[in-house]
Design a protein around this motif. Structure first.
Motif, PDB file in Angstrom:
ATOM      1  N   ILE A 131      -6.023   0.540   4.593  1.00 57.81           N
ATOM      2  CA  ILE A 131      -6.766   1.182   3.354  1.00 57.81           C
ATOM      3  C   ILE A 131      -7.555   0.166   2.634  1.00 57.81           C
ATOM      4  CG2 ILE A 131      -4.592   0.391   2.122  1.00 57.81           C
ATOM      5  CD1 ILE A 131      -6.416   3.665   1.401  1.00 57.81           C
ATOM      6  N   GLY A 134       0.888  -1.389   0.069  1.00 56.16           N
ATOM      7  CA  GLY A 134       0.106  -0.023   0.066  1.00 56.16           C
ATOM      8  C   GLY A 134       0.753   1.200  -0.157  1.00 56.16           C
ATOM      9  N   ASN A 187      -4.885   7.805   5.618  1.00 53.09           N
ATOM     10  CA  ASN A 187      -4.700   7.635   4.241  1.00 53.09           C
ATOM     11  C   ASN A 187      -6.099   7.969   3.642  1.00 53.09           C
ATOM     12  OD1 ASN A 187      -2.090   6.528   4.376  1.00 53.09           O
ATOM     13  ND2 ASN A 187      -3.030   4.473   4.979  1.00 53.09           N
ATOM     14  N   ARG A 244       0.822   3.083  -3.492  1.00 60.05           N
ATOM     15  CA  ARG A 244      -0.246   3.798  -3.797  1.00 60.05           C
ATOM     16  C   ARG A 244      -0.511   4.866  -3.187  1.00 60.05           C
ATOM     17  NH1 ARG A 244      -1.801  -1.714  -4.207  1.00 60.05           N
ATOM     18  NH2 ARG A 244      -2.491  -2.526  -5.972  1.00 60.05           N
ATOM     19  N   HIS A 245      -0.166   4.958  -1.774  1.00 59.52           N
ATOM     20  CA  HIS A 245      -0.110   6.192  -0.964  1.00 59.52           C
ATOM     21  C   HIS A 245       0.594   7.353  -1.628  1.00 59.52           C
ATOM     22  CE1 HIS A 245      -0.531   8.374   2.857  1.00 59.52           C
ATOM     23  NE2 HIS A 245       0.687   8.680   2.514  1.00 59.52           N
TER      24      HIS A 245
END
Length: 411
Positions: free
Chosen positions: A315, A37, A203, A40-41
């Motif tokens: 997330i 993740g 997030n 993507r963050h």
């Protein structure tokens, strides 16, 4: 580099003055190189900050398949190869990556005057600390997870090494960002010197424009209803609990079928367990899927379960809730701050398959309530966790960090 005070009005973007802060982000993964993740963050944050007028440079790991430089959605992406890229020892490989990042950043600094370094986790800490000292500019660090949290303690020399690197990065940082109140409490109890320098920014997630047709993705079980989950296939994500739940469901003749997506070091182990325990008609690990495929699986599922044992934020829960699916999450970490039980989702006891099955049974027996929970979950995610809002909050923290650092230098 000389220390020059820059008035705040010169740092804040607007239509007349153009770009404000020049930000150097360091992250070991960035799309299309996606490990977890974190990638993507950083992608979503950097893209939205670029849209706001900030000049964002990301230095990340590269390979022969990707260009060394690329302008992606307004973000300047610089990819480097570790100086020892063939080294199979991960810690040595990370050390080589940090050296390559620092060398690349020094070349960039010959033409660009950066205002701030933004590091993401210990993996880029060595480069971040060295550049902060070299350039005399502030360092902002986002701590996404900790080694102690992932392993429920420090048990090996490798874990001890990583834990020490986390402490070094935290100590060197002017400002820390974490994604939840849980993570703030965790950091203040585990590390020294962080209590006055932690900001909480969650997030984010965006509603997908379209989803793929699940029938094309999952033809062998097109008419079978299923419970969906997704995450990196590691112990802390709690997928062993789903295997145990599938076993109990089989023993009690419950018509539950679990589908789990993701890749990771435990994938082969879990698949072997399923075969050995004859659970192939009750649970399936389908491996890596794209974001579009994930959305399709979520949209076509009965409900979502995120059974993590350790989860700083969660997330995956947001990605399910934004699609209006009733979602069950472990009552742990940051997820218990996202979900209100029986309102925006359901909470299960972490590591407890019986608790998981109880929540599943409730949703299945109460379809109207389940639909209402899904809709309420979607509304809360849309209102609180949009990336535009999160990027704006992060930008404010960045500007405050730069100004506070420059004021401190003048005193």
């Amino acid at each position: 580099m000389p220390k020059t005070f820059v008035p705040v009005e010169c740092l804040t973007p607007n239509s007349e003055q153009g770009p404000g802060l020049k930000i150097l982000m360091l992250c070991w993964e960035y799309p299309p190189n996606v490990v977890g993740g974190l990638s993507r963050h950083v992608f979503s944050l950097s893209v939205h900050m670029a849209k706001m007028g900030y000049e964002v440079h990301v230095i990340t790991a590269g390979n022969d398949m990707l260009p060394a430089f690329e302008l992606m959605d307004g973000v300047r992406v610089h990819r480097v190869k570790p100086i020892n890229e063939m080294d199979r020892n991960f810690l040595s490989w990370i050390g080589g990556l940090n050296l390559a990042m620092a060398f690349n950043a020094e070349r960039l600094a010959q033409e660009i005057r950066f205002h701030l370094i933004h590091a993401h986790d210990w993996l880029v800490g060595a480069a971040a600390i060295a550049l902060k000292e070299l350039w005399s500019i502030p360092l902002l660090t986002t701590i996404h997870a900790t080694e102690l949290g992932r392993n429920n303690g420090i048990h090996t020399e490798t874990q001890k090494f990583i834990h020490e690197k986390e402490q070094q990065l935290i100590t060197a940082s002017n400002q820390i960002i974490v994604c939840s109140e849980y993570m703030k409490e965790h950091l203040t109890s585990v590390f020294k010197g962080v209590s006055d320098a932690i900001a909480i920014i969650p997030n984010g997630v965006e509603a997908p424009a379209t989803t793929e047709d699940r029938a094309m993705l999952f033809p062998e079980r097109n008419k079978k209803e299923y419970i969906f989950s997704i995450g990196r296939i590691v112990k802390e994500k709690g997928f062993q609990t789903m295997i145990e739940a599938a076993s109990i469901a089989k023993e009690n003749n419950l018509d539950y079928f679990f589908v789990i997506a993701g890749k990771g070091p435990m994938l082969d182990t879990y698949r072997s367990q399923i075969n050995d325990r004859q659970l192939t008609n009750h649970i399936m690990f389908i491996g890596y899927i794209t974001d579009e495929q994930r959305n399709a699986y979520v949209a076509d599922s009965q409900l979502i379960v995120i059974p993590s044992l350790y989860e700083p934020f969660g997330i995956a829960a947001l990605e399910s809730m934004i699609l209006g699916k009733p979602t069950i999450v472990s009552n742990t970490g940051g997820m218990k701050g996202i979900v209100k039980h029986l309102q925006t989702g359901l909470l299960m006891n972490p590591g407890d398959p019986e608790s998981m099955l109880q929540q599943i049974q409730f949703l299945k027996e109460n379809p109207i309530i389940a639909k209402e929970i899904g809709l309420k979950g979607r509304e809360i995610v849309k209102s609180l966790y949009g990336w535009k809002r999160i990027a704006s909050e992060t930008a404010r923290i960045m500007e405050d960090t730069v100004i506070n650092s420059q004021v401190k230098d003048l005193l």
